[in-house]
Motif scaffolding. Structure first.
Motif, mmCIF file in Angstrom:
data_model
loop_
_atom_site.group_PDB
_atom_site.id
_atom_site.type_symbol
_atom_site.label_atom_id
_atom_site.label_comp_id
_atom_site.label_asym_id
_atom_site.label_seq_id
_atom_site.Cartn_x
_atom_site.Cartn_y
_atom_site.Cartn_z
ATOM 1 N N TRP A 293 4.309 -12.765 -3.851
ATOM 2 C CA TRP A 293 4.154 -11.419 -4.376
ATOM 3 C C TRP A 293 2.910 -10.762 -3.797
ATOM 4 C CZ3 TRP A 293 7.485 -9.008 -7.823
ATOM 5 C CH2 TRP A 293 8.525 -9.816 -8.320
ATOM 6 N N GLY A 294 3.035 -9.469 -3.524
ATOM 7 C CA GLY A 294 1.882 -8.675 -3.159
ATOM 8 C C GLY A 294 1.130 -8.254 -4.406
ATOM 9 N N GLN A 295 0.043 -7.543 -4.226
ATOM 10 C CA GLN A 295 -0.857 -7.229 -5.331
ATOM 11 C C GLN A 295 -0.430 -6.010 -6.124
ATOM 12 O OE1 GLN A 295 -1.176 -6.141 -2.390
ATOM 13 N NE2 GLN A 295 -2.181 -4.160 -2.410
ATOM 14 N N GLY A 296 0.520 -5.244 -5.663
ATOM 15 C CA GLY A 296 0.970 -4.069 -6.390
ATOM 16 C C GLY A 296 0.247 -2.808 -5.970
ATOM 17 N N THR A 297 0.956 -1.703 -6.017
ATOM 18 C CA THR A 297 0.362 -0.400 -5.733
ATOM 19 C C THR A 297 0.886 0.586 -6.764
ATOM 20 O OG1 THR A 297 0.030 1.272 -3.999
ATOM 21 C CG2 THR A 297 2.186 0.182 -4.034
ATOM 22 N N GLN A 298 -0.019 1.387 -7.305
ATOM 23 C CA GLN A 298 0.324 2.285 -8.406
ATOM 24 C C GLN A 298 0.961 3.569 -7.869
ATOM 25 O OE1 GLN A 298 -0.214 2.006 -11.979
ATOM 26 N NE2 GLN A 298 1.094 3.833 -11.950
ATOM 27 N N VAL A 299 2.083 3.925 -8.461
ATOM 28 C CA VAL A 299 2.734 5.202 -8.185
ATOM 29 C C VAL A 299 2.780 5.983 -9.496
ATOM 30 C CG1 VAL A 299 4.866 6.355 -7.520
ATOM 31 C CG2 VAL A 299 4.104 4.315 -6.277
ATOM 32 N N THR A 300 2.213 7.173 -9.484
ATOM 33 C CA THR A 300 2.206 8.025 -10.662
ATOM 34 C C THR A 300 2.810 9.367 -10.290
ATOM 35 O OG1 THR A 300 0.207 6.941 -11.494
ATOM 36 C CG2 THR A 300 0.819 9.059 -12.483
ATOM 37 N N VAL A 301 3.837 9.751 -11.032
ATOM 38 C CA VAL A 301 4.531 11.003 -10.764
ATOM 39 C C VAL A 301 4.332 11.923 -11.964
ATOM 40 C CG1 VAL A 301 6.699 12.091 -10.117
ATOM 41 C CG2 VAL A 301 6.235 9.725 -9.423
ATOM 42 N N SER B 185 0.843 -1.197 0.000
ATOM 43 C CA SER B 185 0.000 0.000 0.000
ATOM 44 C C SER B 185 0.876 1.243 0.000
ATOM 45 C CB SER B 185 -0.914 0.004 1.224
ATOM 46 O OG SER B 185 -0.144 0.051 2.417
ATOM 47 N N GLY B 186 0.244 2.384 -0.191
ATOM 48 C CA GLY B 186 0.955 3.642 -0.080
ATOM 49 C C GLY B 186 1.179 4.378 -1.380
ATOM 50 N N GLY B 187 0.798 3.773 -2.496
ATOM 51 C CA GLY B 187 0.969 4.450 -3.767
ATOM 52 C C GLY B 187 0.021 5.619 -3.917
ATOM 53 N N GLY B 188 0.208 6.366 -4.986
ATOM 54 C CA GLY B 188 -0.662 7.511 -5.233
ATOM 55 C C GLY B 188 -0.170 8.340 -6.385
ATOM 56 N N LEU B 189 -0.849 9.456 -6.580
ATOM 57 C CA LEU B 189 -0.494 10.419 -7.625
ATOM 58 C C LEU B 189 0.186 11.607 -6.952
ATOM 59 C CD1 LEU B 189 -0.627 11.648 -10.479
ATOM 60 C CD2 LEU B 189 -2.935 12.454 -9.915
ATOM 61 N N VAL B 190 1.414 11.869 -7.348
ATOM 62 C CA VAL B 190 2.184 12.964 -6.763
ATOM 63 C C VAL B 190 2.864 13.747 -7.872
ATOM 64 C CG1 VAL B 190 2.596 11.740 -4.584
ATOM 65 C CG2 VAL B 190 4.251 11.547 -6.462
ATOM 66 N N GLN B 191 3.428 14.873 -7.491
ATOM 67 C CA GLN B 191 4.177 15.680 -8.444
ATOM 68 C C GLN B 191 5.674 15.380 -8.337
ATOM 69 O OE1 GLN B 191 3.032 19.757 -7.585
ATOM 70 N NE2 GLN B 191 1.335 19.633 -9.035
ATOM 71 N N ALA B 192 6.385 15.682 -9.396
ATOM 72 C CA ALA B 192 7.834 15.507 -9.381
ATOM 73 C C ALA B 192 8.438 16.257 -8.198
ATOM 74 C CB ALA B 192 8.435 15.990 -10.694
ATOM 75 N N GLY B 193 9.359 15.589 -7.517
ATOM 76 C CA GLY B 193 9.995 16.180 -6.347
ATOM 77 C C GLY B 193 9.350 15.796 -5.032
ATOM 78 N N ASP B 194 8.153 15.250 -5.101
ATOM 79 C CA ASP B 194 7.444 14.841 -3.888
ATOM 80 C C ASP B 194 7.999 13.523 -3.349
ATOM 81 O OD1 ASP B 194 4.063 16.028 -4.697
ATOM 82 O OD2 ASP B 194 5.871 17.053 -3.983
ATOM 83 N N SER B 195 7.454 13.112 -2.208
ATOM 84 C CA SER B 195 7.866 11.864 -1.560
ATOM 85 C C SER B 195 6.652 10.970 -1.322
ATOM 86 C CB SER B 195 8.542 12.164 -0.223
ATOM 87 O OG SER B 195 9.726 12.926 -0.398
ATOM 88 N N LEU B 196 6.914 9.695 -1.251
ATOM 89 C CA LEU B 196 5.916 8.702 -0.881
ATOM 90 C C LEU B 196 6.600 7.614 -0.066
ATOM 91 C CD1 LEU B 196 3.777 7.936 -4.093
ATOM 92 C CD2 LEU B 196 2.937 8.927 -1.948
ATOM 93 N N ARG B 197 5.824 6.975 0.782
ATOM 94 C CA ARG B 197 6.330 5.809 1.496
ATOM 95 C C ARG B 197 5.404 4.633 1.231
ATOM 96 N NH1 ARG B 197 7.248 4.703 7.953
ATOM 97 N NH2 ARG B 197 4.952 4.570 7.890
ATOM 98 N N LEU B 198 5.955 3.602 0.646
ATOM 99 C CA LEU B 198 5.207 2.384 0.412
ATOM 100 C C LEU B 198 5.407 1.433 1.595
ATOM 101 C CD1 LEU B 198 6.038 1.667 -3.341
ATOM 102 C CD2 LEU B 198 4.282 3.172 -2.371
ATOM 103 N N GLU C 17 9.790 9.325 -14.328
ATOM 104 C CA GLU C 17 10.211 7.980 -14.726
ATOM 105 C C GLU C 17 10.083 6.955 -13.612
ATOM 106 O OE1 GLU C 17 11.952 10.844 -15.051
ATOM 107 O OE2 GLU C 17 14.112 10.513 -14.705
ATOM 108 N N ASP C 18 9.729 7.395 -12.421
ATOM 109 C CA ASP C 18 9.438 6.457 -11.332
ATOM 110 C C ASP C 18 8.008 5.922 -11.404
ATOM 111 O OD1 ASP C 18 11.310 8.626 -9.187
ATOM 112 O OD2 ASP C 18 11.988 6.716 -10.045
#
Length: 125
Positions: free
Chosen positions: A115-123, A6-19, A88-89
């Motif tokens: 394997w886990g189910q995957g979480t989408q990260v969009t930058v 879990s923890g994915g999401g839509l963020v802008q370039a330069g932002d941070s996320l924690r999966l 590109e991430d």
């Protein structure tokens, strides 16, 4: 072992996320864990991995200095801290686990059985 990412999401370039990747099972500390990602139209690649005892780690050159992987044994959880995100991430991120891996195979997706189910990260740029 079952994995829940879990923890994915839509963020802008330069932002941070924690999966986060939470595992079931009492023997999780015996498992090496890897974070993999699959960008659209591309092959799956290893981003980071760590052995069960934490004694050996892998980090991809493309994320070195920006991503950090850690694990909390008490919570049966591994984390992927992602800083200074780039477009590109963008990918689906998966966590995977396997017992008995040697250090040289930590980044090899074919070595992992769970394997886990995957979480989408969009930058966005």
């Amino acid at each position: 072992v079952q994995l829940q990412a879990s923890g994915g999401g839509l963020v802008q370039a330069g932002d941070s996320l924690r999966l986060s990747c939470v595992a079931s099972g009492h023997t999780f500390r015996q498992y090496s864990v890897g974070w993999f990602r699959q960008p659209p139209g591309k092959e799956r690649e290893c981003v980071a991995a760590i052995k069960g005892d934490g004694g050996s780690r892998y980090i991809a050159d493309s994320v070195k200095g920006r991503f950090t992987m850690s694990r909390d044994y008490a919570k049966n959880t591994v984390y992927l801290e992602m800083n200074t995100l780039k477009p590109e991430d963008t990918a689906i991120y998966y966590c995977a686990a396997q017992r008995g891996l040697i250090s040289s195979t930590l980044s090899h997706s074919q070595r992992y059985s769970y394997w886990g189910q995957g979480t989408q990260v969009t930058v966005s740029s």
